[in-house]
Design a protein around this motif. Structure first.
Motif, PDB file in Angstrom:
ATOM      1  N   ARG A   1      53.821  57.477  36.393  1.00 62.45           N
ATOM      2  CA  ARG A   1      54.321  58.814  36.741  1.00 62.45           C
ATOM      3  C   ARG A   1      55.450  59.236  35.791  1.00 62.45           C
TER       4      ARG A   1
ATOM      5  N   ARG B   1      53.973  60.304  32.482  1.00 61.18           N
ATOM      6  CA  ARG B   1      53.280  61.589  32.603  1.00 61.18           C
ATOM      7  C   ARG B   1      54.273  62.752  32.684  1.00 61.18           C
TER       8      ARG B   1
ATOM      9  N   SER C   1      46.397  60.037  40.792  1.00 56.24           N
ATOM     10  CA  SER C   1      47.373  60.236  41.858  1.00 56.24           C
ATOM     11  C   SER C   1      47.512  58.971  42.708  1.00 56.24           C
TER      12      SER C   1
ATOM     13  N   GLU D   1      49.501  56.415  40.766  1.00 55.00           N
ATOM     14  CA  GLU D   1      50.928  56.737  40.754  1.00 55.00           C
ATOM     15  C   GLU D   1      51.598  56.441  42.090  1.00 55.00           C
TER      16      GLU D   1
END
Length: 193
Positions: free
Chosen positions: A15, A18, A40, A43
């Motif tokens: 995360r 990103r 998702s 993360e």
């Protein structure tokens, strides 16, 4: 295995990468070939990535795989291990009647300068004690019961609240005295260079 991998905090590192590059989940999915939903879940720690998945992500962000398995920031180390997370092991995996059982008290902590164990020491006769050696120092604190430490061919009797510090490279072993197991905290350190 999942507990060991979760100690690396892979999701948080993913995360962070990103967000630092200001890429949304959908865009990252286009670059990696992975779905936004899967990213998702990675993360949020709901899914543990495979090595090929991590390699694809690392290539997109131009980092090595070591980025996910090392701590690049020097920060104060505080690692909490809950009692329910610990695993109990015998002194030897092949022992039909283990002399003691141990639980690593800081198994998921990275870059440890010592190892700490909760040891349950079984009753034995002196002649049944198997000595062992290891590099570094050892510290033992008796929590309850009575423990006899064999060290350099001498037996030292210890009771609740007693402690011992010794060179682990010398032959040593333990036994609970009496008919009940004893418990102790055992701390070992690597050798001084």
């Amino acid at each position: 295995m999942q507990r060991v991998l979760s100690s690396y905090d892979l999701g948080r590192k993913l995360r962070h990468l990103r967000l630092r590059k200001k890429i949304g989940l959908v865009d990252l999915g286009k670059h990696t070939g992975l779905s936004a939903s899967m990213l998702s879940q990675l993360e949020n720690g709901k899914l543990v990535p495979t090595l090929p998945t991590l390699a694809r992500i690392a290539m997109v962000f131009d980092v090595g795989l070591d980025h996910f398995f090392t701590n690049r920031t020097k920060r104060s180390l505080c690692s909490v291990i809950r009692a329910a997370e610990r695993m109990r092991f015998p002194d030897r995996a092949d022992a039909p009647s283990p002399a003691w059982f141990f639980e690593c008290l800081a198994f998921s902590t990275q870059e440890k300068s010592m190892q700490a164990y909760l040891a349950t020491i079984e009753p034995r006769r002196r002649e049944e004690v198997s000595d062992h050696v290891h590099d570094g120092a050892e510290f033992l604190y008796v929590l309850n019961g009575a423990v006899a430490i064999t060290y350099a061919e001498e037996e030292i009797e210890m009771k609740q609240g007693d402690s011992a510090y010794f060179d682990g490279s010398q032959p040593h072993g333990y036994r609970a005295m009496g008919s009940e197991p004893a418990t102790a905290i055992v701390v070992t350190t690597p050798p001084r260079l």
